[in-house]
Design a protein around this motif. Structure first.
Motif: not given
Length: 131
Positions: A117-124
């Motif tokens: 989730n954190s990596i996804s939020v970072y990427a988005i």
């Protein structure tokens, strides 16, 4: 797009996506304890709103090891959420007594999901900030 708008969009999107996933996995109608899950989803969305400004600042300053920091951020949050869910009253089937291995798996899975989730939020947030 402003940092506040990016944070708000990501927090709302996070809440809605996880609400849909959690609702799809729940019994119908959801049990009374499902309300705790919704509260945790709202808390998680609030954390997304709060952390996006840090992620964007790390991107802008080219913070060393920022992707590792983001992943560890998710591991920590996922582990805390796993602990909360273990301690919540009325959770799980009363006749089932989880073993230490069950708890270890539970914590590992939520830590991994938190990291994802954190990596996804970072990427988005990275892509939204570039627009």
């Amino acid at each position: 797009m402003s940092v506040r708008k990016i944070s708000l969009y990501l927090a709302i999107g996070f809440f809605l996506v996880w609400f849909a996933i959690l609702l799809a996995g729940a019994d119908f109608p959801p049990p009374v304890g499902f309300a705790w899950i919704i509260v945790l989803d709202l808390v998680a969305a609030g954390l997304v709103f709060w952390r996006v400004k840090f992620y964007l600042a790390w991107q802008k300053s080219c913070q060393a090891y920022r992707l590792l920091l983001v992943a560890l951020d998710g591991v920590a949050i996922g582990s805390v959420f796993a602990l909360f869910m273990v301690l919540l009253p009325g959770g799980g089937e009363p006749s089932v007594q989880p073993s230490a291995l069950d708890y270890l798996i539970w914590f590992a899975v939520l830590a991994a999901i938190g990291s994802f989730n954190s990596i996804s939020v970072y990427a988005i947030s990275f892509f939204l900030n570039r627009r």
